[in-house]
Motif scaffolding. Structure first.
Motif, PDB file in Angstrom:
ATOM      1  N   ARG A  46     -11.831  -5.143 -13.650  1.00  0.00           N
ATOM      2  CA  ARG A  46     -12.435  -6.419 -13.263  1.00  0.00           C
ATOM      3  C   ARG A  46     -13.911  -6.230 -12.887  1.00  0.00           C
ATOM      4  O   ARG A  46     -14.783  -7.005 -13.274  1.00  0.00           O
ATOM      5  N   ASP A  50     -17.283  -7.910 -14.592  1.00  0.00           N
ATOM      6  CA  ASP A  50     -18.095  -8.806 -13.761  1.00  0.00           C
ATOM      7  C   ASP A  50     -19.517  -8.305 -13.578  1.00  0.00           C
ATOM      8  O   ASP A  50     -20.460  -9.095 -13.509  1.00  0.00           O
ATOM      9  N   ILE A  53     -21.363  -9.463 -16.634  1.00  0.00           N
ATOM     10  CA  ILE A  53     -21.552 -10.915 -16.689  1.00  0.00           C
ATOM     11  C   ILE A  53     -22.650 -11.351 -15.711  1.00  0.00           C
ATOM     12  O   ILE A  53     -23.489 -12.190 -16.023  1.00  0.00           O
ATOM     13  N   THR A  55     -22.871 -13.253 -12.885  1.00  0.00           N
ATOM     14  CA  THR A  55     -22.988 -14.706 -12.681  1.00  0.00           C
ATOM     15  C   THR A  55     -24.103 -15.105 -11.715  1.00  0.00           C
ATOM     16  O   THR A  55     -24.902 -15.992 -12.035  1.00  0.00           O
ATOM     17  N   ARG A  61     -20.617 -17.295 -16.840  1.00  0.00           N
ATOM     18  CA  ARG A  61     -19.348 -17.259 -16.133  1.00  0.00           C
ATOM     19  C   ARG A  61     -18.237 -16.574 -16.915  1.00  0.00           C
ATOM     20  O   ARG A  61     -17.138 -16.421 -16.403  1.00  0.00           O
ATOM     21  N   SER A  62     -18.509 -16.180 -18.148  1.00  0.00           N
ATOM     22  CA  SER A  62     -17.425 -15.604 -18.934  1.00  0.00           C
ATOM     23  C   SER A  62     -17.921 -14.514 -19.875  1.00  0.00           C
ATOM     24  O   SER A  62     -19.105 -14.436 -20.209  1.00  0.00           O
ATOM     25  N   TYR A  63     -16.980 -13.701 -20.328  1.00  0.00           N
ATOM     26  CA  TYR A  63     -17.259 -12.624 -21.278  1.00  0.00           C
ATOM     27  C   TYR A  63     -17.834 -13.170 -22.581  1.00  0.00           C
ATOM     28  O   TYR A  63     -18.690 -12.540 -23.202  1.00  0.00           O
ATOM     29  N   GLU A 130      -9.140 -11.414 -21.018  1.00  0.00           N
ATOM     30  CA  GLU A 130      -9.795 -12.301 -20.060  1.00  0.00           C
ATOM     31  C   GLU A 130      -9.135 -13.678 -19.998  1.00  0.00           C
ATOM     32  O   GLU A 130      -9.069 -14.286 -18.934  1.00  0.00           O
ATOM     33  N   ASN A 179     -12.100 -13.570 -13.406  1.00  0.00           N
ATOM     34  CA  ASN A 179     -13.483 -13.650 -12.937  1.00  0.00           C
ATOM     35  C   ASN A 179     -13.573 -14.743 -11.877  1.00  0.00           C
ATOM     36  O   ASN A 179     -13.185 -15.898 -12.127  1.00  0.00           O
ATOM     37  N   GLN A 182     -15.068 -18.166 -12.696  1.00  0.00           N
ATOM     38  CA  GLN A 182     -14.352 -19.050 -13.595  1.00  0.00           C
ATOM     39  C   GLN A 182     -13.361 -19.929 -12.845  1.00  0.00           C
ATOM     40  O   GLN A 182     -12.872 -20.920 -13.384  1.00  0.00           O
TER      41      GLN A 182
END
Length: 300
Positions: A46, A50, A53, A55, A61-63, A130, A179, A182
């Motif tokens: 995880r 992250d 990503i 954020t 917010r996502s892969y 994911e 995540n 998300q």
């Protein structure tokens, strides 16, 4: 990852059984046992995703929003972190276990790309799904019989549909944390990051996301400050906890407030997690008071 994965045929009598079970036992022992392996592996995976990503810095917010090179880097990061987690040395391939050169392959899709140098060597197969928030950890000997006939332009092959049965699974479809961002509505994320100071952003975070354990890493990323833990504590009326308490919102630490968290019926928090709670009743006020938190509001 594929939704339908065949049962493993790596059982006594299988040609790879002794090799793969020996490697599996060593990996499990190094992780501290099956439970520790599952927890440590899922958390590590995880974090690897992250951290790419990002954020709080990028707004992603996502892969799926990552660049191709970033997606490739996740595989490198997983290799490095898995070696560190299991205290494994580098080998001619990615690592060395019980004198065996072992390759580490990671996928965020449904298969792995096996390079020519890994053929006939054992491989650690890592996968993160994911969309379903599930993770996988397996072992296979990369024999040509288990791989696809076709290959990509780099001469890499994938595990064939029949080859999947020759994977010895250590972790198969274990849920792992999605995540965090998300799980938060996009408009709430915008409000959180509108704050110009660390305290403002952290107060917004715990105002917007209540009754949910929030990891230290998320708090640190939102605060964007070196001494973010000081901000989260009471600070002569200026700290995040002080700001929220004026709104009758409790900001609790899994490390120091475990008793109150339990009595309020909130989800269990680890020592590195925090959770916020909007005081609703006079009973809540009394419970907080018994734990040394004074809420000025009087509620029915």
């Amino acid at each position: 990852m594929k939704k339908s994965i065949p049962d493993s045929i790596v059982v006594p009598g299988h040609p790879d059984y002794d090799l793969l079970t020996g490697l599996a036992d060593e990996i499990t022992k190094r992780a501290g046992g099956p439970k520790a392996l599952g927890q440590g592996f899922s958390a590590m995976l995880r974090q690897c995703v992250d951290d790419v990503i990002m954020t709080p810095k990028t707004g992603r917010r996502s892969y799926d929003e990552l660049e191709k090179t970033e997606k490739t880097y996740i595989g490198t990061r997983v290799e490095i972190e898995l070696r560190a987690m299991l205290r494994l040395p580098k080998g001619k391939l990615d690592t060395l276990i019980l004198g065996q050169d072992v390759d580490i392959k990671n996928t965020m899709g449904s298969n792995w790309m096996i390079p020519t140098e890994a053929i006939d060597h054992p491989c650690i197969l890592v996968a993160a799904d994911e969309k379903r928030a599930m993770c996988f950890l397996g072992l296979i000997v990369a024999k040509l019989d288990y791989l696809t006939a076709g290959q990509n332009k780099d001469a890499k092959k994938s595990v064939s549909a029949e080859g999947f049965a020759n994977i010895l699974w250590l972790i198969k479809g274990r849920p792992y944390p999605p995540n965090f961002w998300q799980t938060v509505p996009s408009d709430a994320i915008q409000r959180i990051f509108l704050g110009s100071s660390g305290n403002q952003r952290m107060a917004s975070l715990f105002r917007e996301v209540q009754d949910t354990p929030i990891k230290r890493e998320v708090v640190e990323a939102v605060a964007k400050q070196k001494d973010f833990m000081r901000r989260i504590r009471s600070d002569n009326g200026r700290g995040t906890r002080d700001i929220l308490l004026k709104e009758s919102i409790l900001l609790l630490s899994g490390d120091f407030d475990a008793g109150l968290i339990k009595q309020l019926g909130l989800p269990e928090c680890s020592g590195s997690e925090f959770i916020s709670y909007q005081v609703k009743t006079a009973q809540d006020v009394n419970l907080a008071s018994k734990h040394g938190v004074i809420v000025s509001a009087t509620l029915d």
